[in-house]
Design an enzyme around this catalytic site. Sequence first.
Site, PDB file in Angstrom:
ATOM      1  N   GLY A  17       4.399 -18.214  36.679  1.00  0.00           N
ATOM      2  CA  GLY A  17       5.385 -17.177  36.923  1.00  0.00           C
ATOM      3  C   GLY A  17       5.174 -16.428  38.224  1.00  0.00           C
ATOM      4  O   GLY A  17       5.935 -15.532  38.544  1.00  0.00           O
ATOM      5  N   CYS A  18       4.159 -16.796  38.970  1.00  0.00           N
ATOM      6  CA  CYS A  18       3.908 -16.153  40.267  1.00  0.00           C
ATOM      7  C   CYS A  18       4.454 -17.034  41.378  1.00  0.00           C
ATOM      8  O   CYS A  18       4.317 -18.251  41.331  1.00  0.00           O
ATOM      9  CB  CYS A  18       2.408 -15.946  40.486  1.00  0.00           C
ATOM     10  SG  CYS A  18       1.709 -14.615  39.524  1.00  0.00           S
ATOM     11  N   GLN A  19       5.039 -16.393  42.371  1.00  0.00           N
ATOM     12  CA  GLN A  19       5.537 -17.114  43.537  1.00  0.00           C
ATOM     13  C   GLN A  19       4.364 -17.723  44.297  1.00  0.00           C
ATOM     14  O   GLN A  19       4.423 -18.857  44.740  1.00  0.00           O
ATOM     15  CB  GLN A  19       6.303 -16.146  44.431  1.00  0.00           C
ATOM     16  CG  GLN A  19       6.812 -16.749  45.712  1.00  0.00           C
ATOM     17  CD  GLN A  19       7.522 -15.707  46.563  1.00  0.00           C
ATOM     18  OE1 GLN A  19       7.640 -14.555  46.194  1.00  0.00           O
ATOM     19  NE2 GLN A  19       7.987 -16.130  47.720  1.00  0.00           N
ATOM     20  N   SER A  20       3.304 -16.943  44.445  1.00  0.00           N
ATOM     21  CA  SER A  20       2.103 -17.444  45.109  1.00  0.00           C
ATOM     22  C   SER A  20       1.133 -17.945  44.046  1.00  0.00           C
ATOM     23  O   SER A  20       1.344 -17.755  42.856  1.00  0.00           O
ATOM     24  CB  SER A  20       1.477 -16.347  45.968  1.00  0.00           C
ATOM     25  OG  SER A  20       1.358 -15.160  45.229  1.00  0.00           O
TER      26      SER A  20
END
Length: 141
Positions: free
Chosen positions: A50-53
Amino acid sequence: MTINEAQDEIIEEFEVFDEWLDKYEYLIELSRELPAIDEKHRTEEYLIKGCQSRVWIDARLDSEGKILFSADSDAIITKGIIALLIRVMNRRTPDEIIDADLYFIDRIGLKENLSPTRANGLLSMIKQMKLYALAYKSKTL
């Protein structure tokens, strides 16, 4: 220092900055102070969904029943954010983490100044840290 005292300290630190650009610079500074996560924890197993990075979080329970977190990210702002979360939740009991109201996030304006994908990542990091706390709590029951 309690969780709320740690949060109040962070709020005070961020109050000195008028502009969000300065707050981002401070997050970058905090990211440099975050101890490196053990290389064996930079794997898919520890990766936050769920994290972009890319963000890796590990947790272990010490002999006093407190959770010790370590984390890393390939994005410097995200690494600064996780440094703040660790500062608040590190060396706490599972119950303290589960019950924590992380009000500092709204008080420093963090959530509203993040892109939607970074805001989702922030929520995912908090969720993972609380899941670790739940898992360790269930092991001690």
